[in-house]
Design an enzyme around this catalytic site. Structure first.
Site, PDB file in Angstrom:
ATOM      1  CB  SER A  38      -0.974  -0.305   0.785  1.00  0.00           C
ATOM      2  OG  SER A  38      -0.434  -0.142   2.510  1.00  0.00           O
ATOM      3  CB  CYS A  39      -0.021   5.002   0.692  1.00  0.00           C
ATOM      4  SG  CYS A  39      -0.363   4.834   2.537  1.00  0.00           S
ATOM      5  N   GLY A  40       3.174   4.708   0.621  1.00  0.00           N
ATOM      6  CA  GLY A  40       4.994   4.802   1.314  1.00  0.00           C
ATOM      7  C   GLY A  40       3.869   4.857   2.871  1.00  0.00           C
ATOM      8  CB  ALA A  41       2.184   6.329   5.792  1.00  0.00           C
ATOM      9  CD  GLU A 142       1.546   7.174  -1.294  1.00  0.00           C
ATOM     10  OE1 GLU A 142       0.037   6.857  -1.439  1.00  0.00           O
ATOM     11  OE2 GLU A 142       1.570   8.483  -0.535  1.00  0.00           O
TER      12      GLU A 142
END
Length: 195
Positions: A38-41, A142
């Site tokens: 999923s997202c970079g965070a 991201e």
């Protein structure tokens, strides 16, 4: 473990029931060891962990304004999954003249871009320092990070960028354009690449 042949007839089929022998305390797991598509965070334990390590892009690419404005219309005809579902995102890679080089679709914006960069990597096309990236939705940080790692100097999107996406684009000398419409767009960073 219960096997399908041990089940009553009404529960037979592709069913497997798993019971753990002992209770696991998931809170003891270090989340930073979890890998995520999923997202970079996701999976990061601090904002410092979000930082990527690459140099600002030195690409001298310049793209005509009218070419950028036409990119959504050039991507739309090939988005078959979007046409049939209305529920997926796309990432498209374009030449400076607006020729569609490759695109990928996915329910996740970041997955669509991962697929596109994966295609470029397996076809030995990275760095992509003479290409334009078009995103079908909003621009999150991201996505800018991933484009920076692939050396894509120009990102355009039909949606808005987040403030962190703008900061990262500025940091890595990338041009960021959002809210693409047939006759207008907003350019947030490094407008010198758009002529």
């Amino acid at each position: 473990m219960t096997r399908p042949d041990d089940l009553p007839p009404e529960q037979a089929g592709n069913v497997i029931t798993v019971r753990l022998a002992t209770r696991q305390r998931l809170s003891r797991l270090d989340r930073s060891n979890i890998s995520s598509a999923s997202c970079g965070a996701c999976g990061k334990t601090s904002f410092d962990a979000l930082e990527i390590r690459t140099s600002p892009l030195a690409s001298g690419l310049q793209v005509r304004r009218d070419v950028i404005l036409t990119l959504p219309d050039r991507l739309k005809p090939v988005q078959e999954t979007f046409r049939s579902t209305g529920g997926v995102h796309a990432s498209g890679l374009f030449s400076p003249e607006g020729e569609l080089i490759a695109f990928r679709e996915d329910v996740g914006r970041h997955n669509a871009l991962d697929k596109l960069i994966g295609w470029a990597l397996t076809n030995h096309r990275i760095p992509l320092d003479d290409h334009i990236l078009l995103l079908s939705g909003r621009i999150s940080f991201e996505l800018v990070q991933k484009a920076a790692m692939a050396s894509i100097p120009v990102i355009a999107a039909v949606g808005a960028p987040s403030s962190l996406a703008i900061d990262i684009a500025r940091q890595f000398n990338m041009t960021l354009a959002g809210f693409l419409r047939p006759h207008s767009m907003n350019v947030y960073t490094n407008p010198h690449r758009i002529i």
